[in-house]
Design a protein around this motif. Structure first.
Motif, PDB file in Angstrom:
ATOM      1  N   PRO A 146       5.931   5.666  10.082  1.00  0.00           N
ATOM      2  CA  PRO A 146       4.830   6.071  10.583  1.00  0.00           C
ATOM      3  C   PRO A 146       4.476   7.366   9.826  1.00  0.00           C
ATOM      4  O   PRO A 146       5.512   7.805  10.269  1.00  0.00           O
ATOM      5  CB  PRO A 146       4.187   5.436  12.012  1.00  0.00           C
ATOM      6  CG  PRO A 146       5.791   5.462  12.240  1.00  0.00           C
ATOM      7  CD  PRO A 146       6.616   5.560  10.841  1.00  0.00           C
TER       8      PRO A 146
ATOM      9  N   ASP B 298       1.438   2.845  12.208  1.00  0.00           N
ATOM     10  CA  ASP B 298       0.342   3.481  11.407  1.00  0.00           C
ATOM     11  C   ASP B 298       1.056   4.529  11.481  1.00  0.00           C
ATOM     12  O   ASP B 298       0.860   6.202  10.719  1.00  0.00           O
ATOM     13  CB  ASP B 298      -0.657   2.824  10.997  1.00  0.00           C
ATOM     14  CG  ASP B 298      -0.950   1.325  10.763  1.00  0.00           C
ATOM     15  OD1 ASP B 298      -0.998   1.303   9.432  1.00  0.00           O
ATOM     16  OD2 ASP B 298      -0.973   0.712  10.863  1.00  0.00           O
TER      17      ASP B 298
ATOM     18  N   LEU C 142      -5.493  -1.818  11.700  1.00  0.00           N
ATOM     19  CA  LEU C 142      -4.191  -0.438  11.788  1.00  0.00           C
ATOM     20  C   LEU C 142      -3.557  -0.165  13.591  1.00  0.00           C
ATOM     21  O   LEU C 142      -4.333  -0.055  14.237  1.00  0.00           O
ATOM     22  CB  LEU C 142      -4.552   1.031  11.133  1.00  0.00           C
ATOM     23  CG  LEU C 142      -5.518   0.920   9.675  1.00  0.00           C
ATOM     24  CD1 LEU C 142      -6.036   2.457   9.974  1.00  0.00           C
ATOM     25  CD2 LEU C 142      -4.266   0.891   9.064  1.00  0.00           C
TER      26      LEU C 142
END
Lengths: 310, 310
Positions: A6, A95, A55
């Protein structure tokens, strides 16, 4: 299989910039606010976010604004590297990890919250003169009872930090666990009352195999206390079964739970049966209810709840 | 020359949809929140918005949440058609007039604010049980003094409605008049503390030729009271001149203003010299200050202020 790493963001302006650039590309964003020390309950929030949006941002921030000076801010468990490992392996990945340093520091040497030391103990929720943080969001009715009674600044701190995170991350969807039932209702009400353009999702409480509700605080239970603490979920399961089979007197249902926890050596903070939406106390179960409990085992305060259908 | 007609929007979801579609096109949006009965002060806010952004939204909404039951919600002046005419001729025009019906109505027959009638008088800020509005934003220190002293729910209502408008309109910039100096400081602090991604601009107070600060409430002054009310601005001008020429004792400066307004027949609510940012009362003017006054003439409460440089 590990996911891609991430993106790590600590700066709030950078966080907002990322969100806005993603939204400009038509992407939808889910926010999962956490205080870290992640467990399967948190991972289920992330999976819910995946269902809702393209996301997912996970925030990891222990919010000093929701702890009173006598509470466990300084001993709240933390394992940032372990958290990142877990996030790498959660299905679908995440993300962004948003891990700000101090969301109450406005660059004027007067953070107003969470930075004071008094006799070695971190003191939070201090309102000092001058330029410190002084804006609080209050959900005045829902914040009063249940956890609000023994933790008077808790929900003010929660509503405020969630507002801040909403304004920084600007998500389309935010996911909260129904483990913190009152918190979830408060956030939903706040989003409605303040007209946030954000959809709030509540996910089901996750339990260990033996029934104990997952909580970051469980790690602080001694093995003995952990065993005794099963009295909470066990007595709640029984109460739900009884209520859904005709026992609708709340006083009797509560007495049984209080007695079971007490006999196991727990100290009850509250055990209340309330309306699922208004959180008003019920005498009889005639509409969808939730049985909420908070109890101390050793120096750890645990909460649990169970929804009762009728 | 008339501008193109502004788009009229009353529904909050439609408002947000418009803003998001404009932002998706890369357009920037300015918000000018008003309670209607527009005058040149408001028009100067709109012109400031034009300088800052490509598009301008003017909201017209008399917010029941900022009036206490004894205040003048029911007699607050209103002239919607006149307002629209003015907006058609303001240089540069406006893109949207957002004129919601009731921002505290969540479709459950329990608006919580502003809809009760008691003895024919509209009562606002009522918190009822159940599903009504109950979330309030408090800027706890700045809201206390000056207007906050005689109007205890005022700034709670202002901060809350501005939060709602920010979340509905999602502007890049919001413009407020420094006529409402304390309000302006409170909004700036709130935006900082809650991390809104919005720039707040304050514009200078606009006066009639004779010095009276422009206000929607001026229309309710009798011609005699309007004349007497000039004592506010006249004495403030004198105080500023004295202070900027060496008189820095706040008590003496205040006494002169209080005496002038009193002799003209006004009833002082407060006359305070405070720090421009923290709004803390000053004994001596050693840093940028603002002299804030509230006074009654007849049944109209007027406010005015003047910044003092040192």
């Amino acid at each position: 299989m590990a996911n891609k790493d991430p993106l790590m963001i600590t700066d709030k302006d950078e966080m907002r910039k990322w969100s806005r650039s993603m939204r400009a590309q038509g992407k939808t964003i889910g926010l999962v606010p956490t205080m870290g020390y992640l467990h399967e309950g948190h991972l289920s929030l992330i999976q819910e976010s995946h269902k809702q949006t393209q996301l997912t941002v996970v925030s990891i921030y222990v919010n000093p604004g929701q702890f009173s000076p006598t509470e466990d801010l300084s001993t709240y468990p933390s394992d940032f590297l372990g958290d990142i490992q877990k996030l790498k392996y959660v299905p679908g990945g995440v993300d962004v990890v948003f891990n700000p340093k101090n969301l109450y520091d406005y660059g004027n040497n007067d953070s107003g919250v969470g930075l004071d030391q008094e006799g070695g103990k971190v003191v939070s929720c201090v309102e000092r003169s001058g330029m410190g943080h002084e804006t609080w969001v209050r959900v005045e009715r829902l914040e009063k009872d249940l956890c609000g009674k023994s933790r008077p600044v808790f929900f003010r701190g929660v509503a405020t930090i969630v507002t801040k995170l909403f304004n920084i991350v600007e998500p389309d969807v935010a996911v909260f666990g129904k483990k913190d039932y009152q918190q979830w209702r408060i956030i939903k009400r706040m989003v409605r009352d303040l007209d946030f353009g954000i959809k709030v999702i509540g996910t089901e409480l996750v339990r260990d195999d033996d029934g104990l509700a997952k909580s970051s605080r469980n790690v602080r239970l001694s093995p003995e206390d952990r065993q005794k603490a099963l009295s909470i979920s066990k007595s709640l399961f029984k109460a739900k079964f009884a209520a859904e089979n005709g026992q609708n007197d709340c006083q009797e249902l509560r007495n049984a739970v209080i007695q079971a926890i007490h006999e196991a050596g727990g100290k009850i903070d509250y055990a209340e049966i309330v309306d699922q939406e208004s959180l008003e106390k019920l005498r009889e179960i005639k509409r969808p209810a939730v049985f909420c409990v908070a109890a101390w085992f050793g120096n750890v305060r645990l909460i649990d709840n169970i929804e009762i259908s009728v």
